[in-house]
Write a protein that holds these residues in place. Structure first.
Motif, mmCIF file in Angstrom:
data_model
loop_
_atom_site.group_PDB
_atom_site.id
_atom_site.type_symbol
_atom_site.label_atom_id
_atom_site.label_comp_id
_atom_site.label_asym_id
_atom_site.label_seq_id
_atom_site.Cartn_x
_atom_site.Cartn_y
_atom_site.Cartn_z
ATOM 1 N N ARG A 64 54.740 34.285 39.160
ATOM 2 C CA ARG A 64 53.339 34.638 39.398
ATOM 3 C C ARG A 64 53.042 34.466 40.877
ATOM 4 O O ARG A 64 53.477 33.486 41.495
ATOM 5 C CB ARG A 64 52.380 33.780 38.568
ATOM 6 C CG ARG A 64 52.494 34.033 37.072
ATOM 7 C CD ARG A 64 51.494 33.232 36.271
ATOM 8 N NE ARG A 64 51.616 33.512 34.841
ATOM 9 C CZ ARG A 64 50.988 34.493 34.214
ATOM 10 N NH1 ARG A 64 50.157 35.276 34.901
ATOM 11 N NH2 ARG A 64 51.160 34.690 32.920
ATOM 12 N N ALA A 91 49.986 35.793 44.163
ATOM 13 C CA ALA A 91 48.730 36.435 44.553
ATOM 14 C C ALA A 91 48.897 36.985 45.952
ATOM 15 O O ALA A 91 49.565 36.380 46.799
ATOM 16 C CB ALA A 91 47.566 35.453 44.500
ATOM 17 N N ARG A 149 42.015 46.281 45.374
ATOM 18 C CA ARG A 149 41.656 45.467 44.213
ATOM 19 C C ARG A 149 40.622 46.156 43.340
ATOM 20 O O ARG A 149 40.600 45.961 42.113
ATOM 21 C CB ARG A 149 41.112 44.109 44.675
ATOM 22 C CG ARG A 149 40.965 43.089 43.540
ATOM 23 C CD ARG A 149 39.876 42.098 43.818
ATOM 24 N NE ARG A 149 38.579 42.748 43.844
ATOM 25 C CZ ARG A 149 37.847 42.997 42.765
ATOM 26 N NH1 ARG A 149 38.291 42.670 41.573
ATOM 27 N NH2 ARG A 149 36.674 43.599 42.871
ATOM 28 N N ASP A 152 45.267 43.574 39.162
ATOM 29 C CA ASP A 152 46.511 42.843 38.908
ATOM 30 C C ASP A 152 47.607 43.836 38.544
ATOM 31 O O ASP A 152 47.338 44.957 38.108
ATOM 32 C CB ASP A 152 46.326 41.803 37.794
ATOM 33 C CG ASP A 152 45.772 42.414 36.526
ATOM 34 O OD1 ASP A 152 46.516 43.139 35.834
ATOM 35 O OD2 ASP A 152 44.584 42.174 36.225
ATOM 36 N N ALA A 183 48.504 38.989 41.171
ATOM 37 C CA ALA A 183 47.045 39.130 41.218
ATOM 38 C C ALA A 183 46.632 39.552 42.622
ATOM 39 O O ALA A 183 47.115 38.988 43.615
ATOM 40 C CB ALA A 183 46.367 37.820 40.841
ATOM 41 N N SER A 220 43.970 39.585 45.389
ATOM 42 C CA SER A 220 42.763 38.869 45.806
ATOM 43 C C SER A 220 41.872 39.800 46.623
ATOM 44 O O SER A 220 42.344 40.718 47.295
ATOM 45 C CB SER A 220 43.123 37.618 46.606
ATOM 46 O OG SER A 220 43.891 37.959 47.746
#
Length: 476
Positions: free
Chosen positions: A78, A80, A143, A148, A172, A174
């Motif tokens: 995972r 970001a 975004r 995501d 993800a 941001s």
């Protein structure tokens, strides 16, 4: 047979006559290169009679085959990354190890979208270095379009046949403040009234911001010149602040700015001044005079009333009505034009004058009354009539001549000239034995003797009455 470690020694009679004994070294269990690449053994030969023995050192090298798939350091990854990240920016580095040797231990990486058939865009947004496993941004990120990404990274070795392992990668995106606030409508209409109470909401500027978390931070501001209105800076609701100033404010539009702290968008509020019911309808005459001949066939137009109302729009639209249900059986008024008509033939002898009230009302419920006075004009539709079928009178002998002794009076229900009567006596044979003896006053009907012979005798006569105008109706 002797078993030493993972190996076994089996003795057998050799075919060569010069060699008395021989043995074969074989694996007693499956060998695993990854668990042990070399095995050091000692092979001992022992004389079964004397017990003498001789040892031989043997080293067994295990050759590798491609039996291991690459293994990632994490069960899933995972990360970001900002939507402002430049193309080529490294998001994370994935590591996969392969315990095989040689080509079987060489790992190459590839990336694809999870369920690629439905998510081709996700795979195109990122690229992975096939040797280092560095996952990088391949295209500009947004975004607001996609928050995501779900990727599938595969590590494949170069063995034969090649083995591979896949791992899920969740990225993800941001947010950065890169979007302008947006309004639902660029032009917002607001209907305002000078009669509205202070604080009454008249319109709302609805706005939103695609950036994450910016919507609660939006602030609304009213441009200069909106003193008649107040604007809530958080909700965008416009309300009345000074209703008395609306006359000037309604002549133009107002600008409302919506800001997220970095960028601002304008919305235009177009003010429309609602009509107010400031004036009531008014008639130029308190009483309208109308004249109608009796016995006319309906509908009979009598007159037209007209009221004016200075208010614009629906509050200035006037409708007419007759409030009295009893009078509506005889008269009607057109609700739009104010034309007053008789619905039945009017009879002057039954009623010579009518007073008909008419109400003018505007769209706001304000009204005023006027009176239509209808005078019914006479038509010569009645004959004169004596109240008695016959008259009797006695005259003294000593009564002086030329003095009336009887005045029969006839009546006519008509009016004016139609009710003026003329009296006369029959002449000739129809007069009977009174011919030449009596006289009648043509205007009053008074009967007087004109000869002494008329006194003391019983006489009979026929008296006639006539109208003086509008035709002659004779009654005996």
């Amino acid at each position: 047979m002797y078993i030493v470690g993972l190996c076994a020694v089996v003795f057998f009679a050799p075919a060569d006559p010069e060699v008395r004994y021989a043995g074969t070294l074989a694996a007693a269990a499956p060998l695993d290169y990854e668990r042990g690449r070399r095995h050091a053994l000692v092979v001992r030969a022992t004389d079964s009679v004397t017990g003498a023995a001789a040892d031989l050192a043997v080293t067994v090298s295990v050759l590798d085959v491609n039996d291991c798939a690459p293994e990632f350091s994490e069960p899933e990854y995972r990360a970001a990354v900002s939507e402002a990240a430049a193309v080529g920016h490294t998001v994370l580095v994935l590591r996969a190890a392969d315990c095989d040797s040689g080509a079987g231990g060489e790992v190459r990486y590839s990336v694809a979208a999870w369920r690629a058939a439905a998510d081709d865009a996700a795979a195109g947004s990122f690229a992975i270095d096939e040797q280092s496993g560095a996952l990088r941004v391949a295209t500009p990120l947004d975004r607001e379009r996609r928050a995501d990404h779900h990727l599938l990274v595969t590590a494949t070795d170069a063995g034969s046949p090649p083995l591979s392992t896949a791992v899920h990668v969740f990225i993800a995106i941001s947010d950065v403040n890169d979007c302008w606030p947006r309004v639902e409508r660029a032009v917002v209409g607001a209907l305002v009234s000078r009669e509205g109470a202070r604080g009454v909401a008249v319109a709302r500027v609805a706005a939103w911001d695609p950036d994450a978390g910016d919507a609660p931070r939006l602030r609304f501001a009213l441009a200069a010149g909106g003193g008649a209105l107040a604007l809530d800076s958080r909700s965008g609701v416009l309300s009345l602040a000074r209703p008395g100033a609306l006359a000037a404010a309604a002549a133009r539009s107002l600008n409302v700015s919506v800001s997220d702290g970095a960028r601002a968008t304008l919305a235009r509020v177009k003010l429309t001044l609602a009509p107010t019911n400031a004036a009531a309808p008014r008639f130029p005459h308190l009483v309208y005079e109308a004249r109608a001949l009796e016995n006319q066939a309906p509908p009979l137009l009598l007159t037209t009333v007209k009221a004016v109302d200075d208010d614009p729009g629906e509050y200035g639209a006037v409708t007419y009505s007759i409030p009295s249900a009893r009078l509506r059986e005889t008269f009607a008024v057109d609700s739009a034009s104010g034309a007053v008509s008789a619905l039945v033939p009017l009879d002057r002898e039954a009623r010579a004058e009518w007073a008909v009230p008419v109400l003018a009302a505007d769209g706001g419920g304000r009204g005023q009354h006027t009176l239509v006075r209808v005078r019914v004009a006479d038509v010569n539709d009645h004959a004169p009539a004596f109240p008695l079928p016959e008259y009797r009178a006695a005259v003294r002998r000593d009564r002086a001549p030329r003095l009336p002794f009887l005045t029969p009076s006839a009546a006519d229900a008509d009016a004016g000239d139609n009710a003026r009567l003329l009296y006369s006596l029959d002449e000739g044979e129809a007069a009977g034995d009174a011919a030449g003896l009596l006289a009648v006053d043509p205007l009053t009907g008074a009967i007087t003797p004109v000869s002494p012979a008329a006194v003391g005798n019983e006489l009979s006569l026929r008296l006639h009455v006539y109208r003086l105008s509008w035709g002659r109706h004779r009654v005996s």
